[in-house]
Design a protein around this motif. Structure first.
Motif, PDB file in Angstrom:
ATOM      1  N   GLY A 180      36.572  52.603  35.333  1.00 23.62           N
ATOM      2  CA  GLY A 180      36.999  51.372  35.981  1.00 23.62           C
ATOM      3  C   GLY A 180      36.093  50.969  37.134  1.00 23.62           C
ATOM      4  N   ILE A 199      43.817  50.205  40.216  1.00 22.65           N
ATOM      5  CA  ILE A 199      43.175  51.055  39.217  1.00 22.65           C
ATOM      6  C   ILE A 199      43.992  52.343  39.107  1.00 22.65           C
ATOM      7  N   TYR A 210      38.881  47.390  31.504  1.00 24.39           N
ATOM      8  CA  TYR A 210      39.332  48.758  31.805  1.00 24.39           C
ATOM      9  C   TYR A 210      40.446  49.173  30.851  1.00 24.39           C
TER      10      TYR A 210
END
Length: 334
Positions: free
Chosen positions: A227, A261, A312
């Protein structure tokens, strides 16, 4: 590309650096290798970078603007990934000054160097801890994050605000990544996975806070690094739909973005401990304790925008991740 990575001796920084080098980038690494936790672990991480001729290492504190500016002048990095910081929620309660020097002054110097040396894109580490007293789940970057419950979280939120001001004033593209609990091989010894593994292996009791009722969005290191690099490759753009009458905190008319994330799959803390017990073949002795000061009961990341906009896709499940972590742990700490 030539990419600056700060915190290159750190957990996420070292893994990110390795993957950038493997794909052919030149990496300029900076780390002060401080003694917040075992410096030997940091040195051993750095040894993993010695076989890469395109890695260039500098050791100093980011609060030293002159040295940082010299590195920018010498190498002219096109992108910067800022992962260096004074970490630790609990440590920020007892040592607040360290967070001002590293997380605020250090970050300001990064912004200034990106400004004066025309860096194309700055990606920097924020934290899920910025959500603080917010209990709406899953945590979304569209939610307010204005009630931090630790100084560490306050400095990370400050970084996001500082980044926006530079994106607005100087048109510097910046992307902030709010990391959720990162674990895996070469992890930090001050974090729960390593503490649990060490104490269970030694037959010592582990402290389980909030009486074991925590849930954490545990995210494996490989997913995090993917990511980070994808975010670095996608330069932040202004949001043409941004409305100043109803401002979205995750974007702006400036080239500024904030993403979560994480794994998007919160795990019960007791389940995480159970997996460590299973891989070690040892049953843990547990001290069930109330919530720690500065902590939050649950974390759960909404990562839909990082998936949609950056591509991602976390792929490592908790069972595989813990097995990989414990296999490394047994090898590194025989």
């Amino acid at each position: 590309m030539i990419i600056l990575v700060t915190g290159s001796a750190g957990f996420i920084g070292c893994e990110t650096t390795i993957q950038l080098l493997k794909r052919g980038d030149t990496v300029i690494g900076i780390d002060n290798v401080n003694d917040y936790y075992d410096t030997q672990l940091k040195r051993d991480r750095l040894k993993r970078l010695e076989d890469y001729p395109d890695y260039h290492h500098y050791e100093f504190c980011l609060s030293d603007y002159s040295k940082l500016d010299t590195v920018f002048k010498r190498h002219a990095p096109q992108r910067a990934i800022h992962l260096a910081a004074q970490a630790g929620v609990r440590h920020s309660i007892t040592n607040p000054q360290a967070y001002v020097v590293s997380n605020l002054s250090g970050f300001l110097n990064i912004l200034e160097c990106c400004r004066h040396h025309q860096t194309e894109h700055l990606v920097y580490a924020s934290s899920s801890s910025v959500y603080g007293a917010n209990t709406a789940q899953p945590f979304s970057t569209h939610h307010s994050a204005n009630h931090p419950v630790s100084l560490y979280a306050a400095t990370k939120k400050s970084n996001e605000l500082m980044a926006h001001s530079y994106s607005h004033l100087y048109n510097i593209p910046t992307t902030g990544l709010r990391f959720f609990t990162v674990y895996g091989p070469w992890g930090r010894p001050d974090m729960a996975p390593m503490i649990f593994a060490r104490k269970i292996s030694a037959g010592e009791p582990i402290d389980v806070f909030n009486y074991g009722n925590h849930r954490r969005d545990f995210t494996y290191i490989d997913d995090i690094v993917e990511g980070v690099i994808r975010s670095c490759d996608k330069i932040a753009q202004p949001n043409p739909l941004w409305n100043s009458d109803a401002p979205d905190p995750s974007s702006s008319t400036a080239p500024y973005r904030i993403y979560n994330i994480g794994c998007n799959k919160p795990v019960e803390l007791m389940r995480f401990i159970e997996l460590i017990e299973q891989e070690l073949g040892i049953k843990a002795q547990k001290n069930l304790l109330p919530m720690q000061q500065g902590d939050v009961p649950d974390t759960y990341a909404d990562v839909s925008e990082l998936i949609d906009e950056v591509g991602y896709q976390p792929s490592i499940d908790i069972e595989t991740g813990v097995a990989n972590f414990i296999a490394w742990y047994k090898n590194y700490y025989p």
